[in-house]
Each structure stands twice: as structure tokens, then as C-alpha cells.
Design a protein around this motif. Structure first.
Motif, short mmCIF file in Angstrom:
data_model
loop_
_atom_site.label_atom_id
_atom_site.label_comp_id
_atom_site.label_asym_id
_atom_site.label_seq_id
_atom_site.Cartn_x
_atom_site.Cartn_y
_atom_site.Cartn_z
N SER A 13 0.83 -1.21 0.00
CA SER A 13 0.00 0.00 0.00
C SER A 13 0.87 1.25 0.00
CB SER A 13 -0.90 0.02 1.24
OG SER A 13 -1.66 1.21 1.28
N GLU A 28 -7.71 -3.79 2.90
CA GLU A 28 -7.85 -4.18 1.49
C GLU A 28 -6.51 -4.40 0.79
OE1 GLU A 28 -8.02 0.32 1.78
OE2 GLU A 28 -8.97 -1.32 2.84
N SER A 29 -5.40 -4.06 1.45
CA SER A 29 -4.08 -4.23 0.84
C SER A 29 -3.49 -5.62 1.11
CB SER A 29 -3.11 -3.16 1.36
OG SER A 29 -2.76 -3.39 2.71
N ARG A 32 -4.89 -12.03 1.25
CA ARG A 32 -5.58 -12.83 2.27
C ARG A 32 -5.20 -14.31 2.28
NH1 ARG A 32 -7.95 -9.99 6.42
NH2 ARG A 32 -8.54 -7.98 5.58
#
Length: 93
Positions: A13, A28-29, A32
Motif C-alpha cells: 500500500s 484491502e491491501s 488474504r
């Protein structure tokens, strides 16, 4: 900024938040696929209760190598669900 372990980019990010010399990556960066929730928690007097992730790359596991604050105290509200790293995870530009 990038968080790297075992030559894999765990998070990337341009908008990390720096608190107490740690880069907190927006949720969101995260890549996962490398994260597994841990039962570990800890308490910070001003940020609140932290939760942890284990990092897994292939067969290698780095237990509790990332942490986040799902419900931070008011003083740290901007880092809600942002993730920081330690235990050998490199954070670099």
C-alpha cells in the motif's frame, strides 16, 4: 510500502499509517491467502485489544506475525482493522 516474508508480498500500500514506528496496512491491501486468524490477543492501554494473524507461506508458518485492532479505542480509531507486522516480516518501500 510492502510487507514481505519468505519472498512473498503479504501486503502492499501507498497509504500505510505509522504509529509507534509500525506501518499499519489497510485491510484491502492484504493478500488474504497468506493470513490465518489466531486466538491470540493482547491489550494496549491507548489502542485497545489487538487480535493476531498467523502468516502461512506454503508449509512455513509464522505464528502471530501480524496484528490488528478490530475495535480500537477512540485515540486509535484510524487504525481499525489495519494490519502491522513483526517476527521477521520485512516492511520496506
Amino acid at each position: 510500502m510492502k510487507a514481505i516474508w519468505k519472498d512473498k508480498i503479504l501486503a502492499q500500500s501507498e497509504e500505510t499509517l505509522i504509529i509507534e514506528n509500525n506501518h499499519y496496512f489497510p485491510p484491502e491491501s492484504l493478500e488474504r491467502e497468506f493470513f490465518e486468524i489466531s486466538d491470540t490477543t493482547s491489550e494496549c492501554p491507548w489502542k485497545g485489544k489487538a487480535s493476531y494473524y498467523h502468516i502461512r507461506v506454503g508449509e512455513d508458518s509464522n505464528r502471530d506475525a501480524a496484528w490488528f485492532y478490530p475495535q480500537p479505542k477512540e485515540a486509535a480509531k484510524e487504525i481499525k482493522n489495519h494490519v502491522a507486522f513483526w517476527k521477521g516480516v520485512k516492511v520496506e518501500e
